[in-house]
Design an enzyme around this catalytic site. Sequence first.
Site, PDB file in Angstrom:
ATOM      1  N   GLU A 185      -9.833  -2.393   5.231  1.00 50.09           N
ATOM      2  CA  GLU A 185     -10.413  -2.102   6.542  1.00 50.09           C
ATOM      3  C   GLU A 185     -11.653  -2.969   6.789  1.00 50.09           C
ATOM      4  O   GLU A 185     -12.189  -3.576   5.840  1.00 50.09           O
ATOM      5  CB  GLU A 185     -10.798  -0.613   6.603  1.00 50.09           C
ATOM      6  CG  GLU A 185      -9.613   0.349   6.435  1.00 50.09           C
ATOM      7  CD  GLU A 185      -8.766   0.481   7.701  1.00 50.09           C
ATOM      8  OE1 GLU A 185      -8.767  -0.435   8.553  1.00 50.09           O
ATOM      9  OE2 GLU A 185      -8.080   1.507   7.823  1.00 50.09           O
ATOM     10  N   ASN A 214      -7.428  -3.284  14.380  1.00 47.48           N
ATOM     11  CA  ASN A 214      -8.827  -3.565  14.024  1.00 47.48           C
ATOM     12  C   ASN A 214      -8.957  -4.756  13.078  1.00 47.48           C
ATOM     13  O   ASN A 214     -10.027  -5.000  12.526  1.00 47.48           O
ATOM     14  CB  ASN A 214      -9.484  -2.326  13.391  1.00 47.48           C
ATOM     15  CG  ASN A 214      -8.847  -1.930  12.062  1.00 47.48           C
ATOM     16  OD1 ASN A 214      -7.927  -2.585  11.588  1.00 47.48           O
ATOM     17  ND2 ASN A 214      -9.330  -0.864  11.469  1.00 47.48           N
ATOM     18  N   HIS A 231      -7.303  -5.178  10.183  1.00 47.53           N
ATOM     19  CA  HIS A 231      -7.096  -4.946   8.750  1.00 47.53           C
ATOM     20  C   HIS A 231      -5.812  -5.626   8.274  1.00 47.53           C
ATOM     21  O   HIS A 231      -4.885  -5.834   9.040  1.00 47.53           O
ATOM     22  CB  HIS A 231      -7.125  -3.451   8.387  1.00 47.53           C
ATOM     23  CG  HIS A 231      -5.946  -2.641   8.823  1.00 47.53           C
ATOM     24  ND1 HIS A 231      -6.046  -1.313   9.209  1.00 47.53           N
ATOM     25  CD2 HIS A 231      -4.622  -2.919   8.923  1.00 47.53           C
ATOM     26  CE1 HIS A 231      -4.860  -0.849   9.499  1.00 47.53           C
ATOM     27  NE2 HIS A 231      -3.973  -1.796   9.346  1.00 47.53           N
ATOM     28  N   ASP A 274       0.814  -1.218   0.000  1.00 45.59           N
ATOM     29  CA  ASP A 274       0.000   0.000   0.000  1.00 45.59           C
ATOM     30  C   ASP A 274       0.846   1.265   0.000  1.00 45.59           C
ATOM     31  O   ASP A 274       2.058   1.225   0.191  1.00 45.59           O
ATOM     32  CB  ASP A 274      -0.967   0.002   1.203  1.00 45.59           C
ATOM     33  CG  ASP A 274      -0.369  -0.638   2.450  1.00 45.59           C
ATOM     34  OD1 ASP A 274       0.862  -0.563   2.624  1.00 45.59           O
ATOM     35  OD2 ASP A 274      -1.119  -1.232   3.235  1.00 45.59           O
TER      36      ASP A 274
HETATM   37  C1  F6R Z   1       1.389  -1.711   6.069  1.00 44.26           C
HETATM   38  C2  F6R Z   1       0.069  -2.326   6.136  1.00 44.26           C
HETATM   39  C3  F6R Z   1      -0.723  -2.350   7.380  1.00 44.26           C
HETATM   40  C4  F6R Z   1       0.110  -2.647   8.633  1.00 44.26           C
HETATM   41  C5  F6R Z   1      -0.763  -2.605   9.872  1.00 44.26           C
HETATM   42  C6  F6R Z   1       0.049  -2.809  11.130  1.00 44.26           C
HETATM   43  O1  F6R Z   1       1.939  -1.809   4.768  1.00 44.26           O
HETATM   44  O2  F6R Z   1      -0.396  -2.783   5.129  1.00 44.26           O
HETATM   45  O3  F6R Z   1      -1.742  -3.310   7.269  1.00 44.26           O
HETATM   46  O4  F6R Z   1       0.710  -3.917   8.496  1.00 44.26           O
HETATM   47  O5  F6R Z   1      -1.417  -1.367   9.932  1.00 44.26           O
HETATM   48  O6  F6R Z   1       0.896  -1.706  11.305  1.00 44.26           O
HETATM   49  P1  F6R Z   1       2.025  -1.723  12.422  1.00 44.26           P
HETATM   50  O7  F6R Z   1       3.007  -2.768  12.029  1.00 44.26           O
HETATM   51  O8  F6R Z   1       2.619  -0.325  12.361  1.00 44.26           O
HETATM   52  O9  F6R Z   1       1.343  -2.015  13.709  1.00 44.26           O
END
Ligand code: F6R
Length: 244
Positions: free
Chosen positions: A143, A136, A138, A67
């Site tokens: 989401e 959450n 995702h 992303d």
């Molecule tokens: C990042 C991504 C997100 C993160 C998730 C956890 O490329 O796709 O899904 O993996 O938000 O983020 P952290 O590791 O910062 O807790």
Amino acid sequence: MLIITAKDYDEMSQKAARYIAAEILLKPDCLLGLATGSTPIGTYQELIRIHQQEGLSFQKVRTVNLDEYYGLPASHEQSYRYFMQETLFDHIDICPDKTHVPDGLTKDPQSYGKEYDELIVALGGIDLLLLGIGSNGHIAFNEPGSYFTAQTRLVDLNPNTIEDNSRFFESKDDVPRQAISMGMKSILDSKRIVILASGAGKAQAIKDMLEGPVDPMLPASILQLHSNVTLIADKAALALVQPD
Ligand code: F6R
């Protein structure tokens, strides 16, 4: 789903890096799907160490990232392209033109998302996808409520994600409200998936992913239907999971 327990963040990172290094040794031109965020930073540091001290070469490796924030140029310090350069790519022998991060400045997200999915197919499909998980549930920026068949597309970030990610920005107002995210379809089409989780903040999402129903409101639960997923998590992230 295979669950590998680590005592802490460092051990999770070492185990994840070994897993990825093994993939590269077995298939030097593999296509890796890569995540950003806090969780994989230690894994990337360990991969850099393995490259520098043990000679692991990334020369033929190809990558596609999950992303990118919509509206941020690659030069922005919080863009995911910037993160990947700083955290991994600038420290290994990967060919820059073999790395792909969604373009956060695309003017036509719909066509762009389709092209990104087509690119993944043209590259032979993702051999190993590295995922983190949002508190959450995702995965990438799919989401809660995302369709399991969703393609790569422009998504609105959930208020919970904006709150979680505001730690990287000066204020919550600076967090982009949208992102280009790889869709669930390309995620599920990956040949193998490794999902990382560390810390108590992820414990409920991990419990729901493993023990809850497959439910679009907990996007990571779809991974129950994939035949080759490995969860590498530390004890804090696994604290709520029922032992067998
Ligand atoms: C990042 C991504 C997100 C993160 C998730 C956890 O490329 O796709 O899904 O993996 O938000 O983020 P952290 O590791 O910062 O807790």
